[in-house]
Design an enzyme around this catalytic site. Structure first.
Site, PDB file in Angstrom:
ATOM      1  N   ASP A  22     -43.326 -13.858  67.063  1.00 10.26           N
ATOM      2  CA  ASP A  22     -43.052 -14.989  67.947  1.00 10.26           C
ATOM      3  C   ASP A  22     -44.084 -14.997  69.078  1.00 10.26           C
ATOM      4  O   ASP A  22     -44.418 -13.949  69.637  1.00 10.26           O
ATOM      5  CB  ASP A  22     -41.659 -14.880  68.554  1.00 10.26           C
ATOM      6  CG  ASP A  22     -40.552 -15.099  67.535  1.00 10.26           C
ATOM      7  OD1 ASP A  22     -40.849 -15.589  66.434  1.00 10.26           O
ATOM      8  OD2 ASP A  22     -39.394 -14.781  67.848  1.00 10.26           O
ATOM      9  N   GLU A  25     -50.555 -10.738  55.624  1.00  7.23           N
ATOM     10  CA  GLU A  25     -51.139 -11.059  54.323  1.00  7.23           C
ATOM     11  C   GLU A  25     -50.114 -10.952  53.201  1.00  7.23           C
ATOM     12  O   GLU A  25     -50.239 -11.633  52.171  1.00  7.23           O
ATOM     13  CB  GLU A  25     -52.327 -10.152  54.028  1.00  7.23           C
ATOM     14  CG  GLU A  25     -53.115 -10.600  52.810  1.00  7.23           C
ATOM     15  CD  GLU A  25     -54.417  -9.844  52.631  1.00  7.23           C
ATOM     16  OE1 GLU A  25     -55.310 -10.382  51.963  1.00  7.23           O
ATOM     17  OE2 GLU A  25     -54.539  -8.716  53.152  1.00  7.23           O
ATOM     18  N   ASP A  69     -35.480 -18.288  58.359  1.00  4.57           N
ATOM     19  CA  ASP A  69     -35.796 -17.062  59.076  1.00  4.57           C
ATOM     20  C   ASP A  69     -35.512 -15.829  58.214  1.00  4.57           C
ATOM     21  O   ASP A  69     -35.114 -15.943  57.049  1.00  4.57           O
ATOM     22  CB  ASP A  69     -34.999 -17.008  60.379  1.00  4.57           C
ATOM     23  CG  ASP A  69     -35.848 -16.541  61.555  1.00  4.57           C
ATOM     24  OD1 ASP A  69     -36.781 -15.752  61.340  1.00  4.57           O
ATOM     25  OD2 ASP A  69     -35.573 -16.980  62.693  1.00  4.57           O
TER      26      ASP A  69
END
Length: 411
Positions: free
Chosen positions: A223, A205, A167
Site C-alpha cells: 500500500d 514478479e 484483496d
C-alpha cells in the site's frame, strides 16, 4: 524513419504477442477514477472499523462523483467510482452477501444505478480469503469470498459491478492464491458481465508472471498510503516488471495519494507520482477527496497531456533508461514508447538541490528515436514545444523529488 528500426520492431512484435490479458474485453488502457479508501477511511472508528455515527458512505461517494462530473474529471476519463473495504457485514442464511446497512441504506443496486446514470462505472471490493483486510486490529469480521465465488460473482453482476478489487487477507490455506483468483475469474466470466478484475495480491514478479491469465490488473507491491517512501519502493518494483504489462492487463503500483493529508506528500512529490504512474502505464485511481484538492493538485490530476501518456493505445509500459539516482548523482531519465512518439521523464531522485539531468547517447540508444534526425520536444506541463533534440537532450534545475515530463515526436 524516425521510429521503430528493424530489430526493435521485431522486439515489439514479440512483446505484443505476450501481453494478451484476460479476454473479457476491458482494460485496453489502465483504469482511471476514484477509490474511497484513503479519501474516506478517516470516518471508520478504531479499532472496530465501523463507520462513525451519522456517516453514510454511499451518500458521500455520490456527492464526490457529482463533483467530479461537474468539474471535468469524468470527461477526462476518470470513470470508475470504486468502493473499497468495510462495505459488507455478513451473509444471509443462504450465503448471500449483506451490504453494510449504514453505508448503503438504500441498497447497493440503487447506488450503482445512480453512478451509471451519471456516466460512471461502479467498483466494488472483496477478499479471496475468509474475511476482508479490515478484520485486522479487531475489526468486524466482514466476509470475504472464499467458498462463495460463484454466488458472490452473481451478486456483483446483479448489482451492476464494473470493477472488482479482490484483496488477499485471512486466507485459510485451503487453496493457492492462483487457484483462488482463478475461481473468481471464472465466476465473473460466467456472469457474462465484463468486469475489470484487480488482484490485490502483493507479490511482485510472482503475480506479474501470471497476472494476465487471471485478471486485468495486479498489485505488485505494498500500500502506498504511507507517502513518498512506499511510493518510491513500489516504483522500484514496477520498473523491473514492464514486460508483463499491456492492453488487457497492467501492473498496479498503488493509488494516487496527492490530497490525502496523512501521506504528507509535497505538491512536487504528488506531481512526480502522477508523472511516474503515467510512464509506468498504471491505473490512475485518485484516493484523496477531490473536493478538498488545492488548485495545484487539481491541476496535476487534470493534465490531459499526461493522462494521454498513461492511456496511450500502444500500451507499452515505460521503464528507467539511466542508472538509479543517488545522493551524489540524483538525476534519472525514464522513458515510455507511445503510438506517436516517446515520453521522457527527467526525475531528481534522492537529490537535495536542483540538478541538471541529461538523456545522453547511451540513454537515447534505449529508445527507438533515430539519433541522426531532429525530434520535436514538447513540455507536457507548460503545454508547448520547447525545442528539438538530436541524439540527446538535457533539462536544467530539476527540483528535489521533482520531474520534467516531455514528449518527443517527429517535427
Amino acid at each position: 524513419m524516425l521510429w521503430l528500426l528493424g530489430v526493435q520492431f521485431a522486439i515489439f512484435v514479440l512483446f505484443a504477442t505476450s501481453t494478451k490479458g484476460l479476454d473479457n474485453g476491458v482494460a485496453q488502457t489502465p483504469a482511471m477514477g476514484f477509490n474511497t479508501w484513503y479519501a474516506l477511511h478517516n470516518h471508520l472508528t478504531s479499532p472496530g472499523y465501523e463507520w462513525e455515527k451519522g456517516f453514510v458512505l454511499s451518500d458521500e461517494v455520490l456527492q464526490i462523483a457529482a463533483w467530479m462530473k461537474q468539474n471535468g474529471y469524468l470527461a477526462l476519463g476518470y470513470n470508475y467510482i470504486n468502493f473499497d473495504d468495510c462495505i459488507v457485514v455478513n451473509r444471509t442464511a443462504n450465503g448471500t452477501l449483506v451490504p453494510d446497512p449504514q453505508a448503503f441504506p438504500n441498497g447497493v443496486a440503487n447506488v450503482s444505478a445512480a453512478l451509471h446514470a451519471m456516466g460512471f462505472k461502479f467498483g466494488w471490493y472483496t477478499d479471496r480469503g475468509e474475511y476482508t483486510c479490515s478484520c485486522f486490529a479487531g475489526g468486524l469480521k466482514r466476509p470475504g469470498s472464499e467458498g462463495h465465488e460463484k454466488q458472490d460473482a452473481a451478486t456483483y453482476a446483479a448489482w451492476g459491478v464494473d470493477y472488482l478489487k479482490d484483496d488477499s487477507c485471512f486466507t485459510t490455506g485451503n487453496q493457492s492464491a492462483v487457484d483462488a483468483y482463478a475461481l473468481m475469474r471464472d465466476a465473473l466470466n460466467a456472469t457474462k458481465r465484463p468486469v475489470y478484475f484487480n488482484l490485490a495480491w502483493v507479490a511482485g514478479e510472482t503475480v506479474a508472471k501470471v497476472g494476465k491469465t487471471l485478471g486485468n490488473e495486479w498489485r505488485i507491491a505494498v500500500d502506498d498510503g504511507g507517502g513518498w517512501i512506499p511510493i518510491m519502493k513500489n516504483v522500484e518494483v514496477d520498473n523491473e516488471l514492464f514486460m508483463y504489462a499491456g492492453p488487457g492487463g497492467w501492473n498496479d503500483p498503488g493509488l494516487l495519494i496527492a490530497g490525502f493529508s496523512s501521506a504528507k506528500l509535497t505538491d512536487v512529490q504528488g506531481r512526480t507520482q502522477f508523472n511516474l504512474w503515467s510512464i509506468l502505464a498504471s491505473k490512475l485511481l485518485i484516493s484523496g477527496d477531490p473536493r478538498a484538492f488545492s488548485a495545484y493538485t487539481n491541476e496535476t490530476y487534470t493534465n490531459a497531456e499526461v493522462i494521454a501518456v498513461d492511456q496511450d493505445p500502444l500500451g507499452r509500459q515505460g521503464k528507467r533508461l539511466t542508472q538509479p539516482g543517488n545522493a551524489s548523482n540524483p538525476g534519472e531519465v525514464w522513458g515510455r514508447e507511445l503510438h506517436d512518439g516517446w515520453a521522457l521523464l527527467f526525475f531528481n531522485n534522492n537529490g537535495t538541490q536542483p540538478v541538471d539531468i541529461e538523456c545522453n547517447a547511451a540513454c537515447w540508444s534505449q529508445t527507438t528515436i533515430d539519433p541522426t534526425q531532429p525530434a520535436s520536444v514538447r513540455d507536457l506541463w507548460v503545454h508547448k514545444i520547447v525545442g528539438t533534440a538530436t541524439g540527446k537532450y538535457a533539462v536544467s534545475s530539476v527540483k528535489p523529488d521533482g520531474s520534467v515530463m516531455l514528449k518527443l515526436s517527429k517535427p
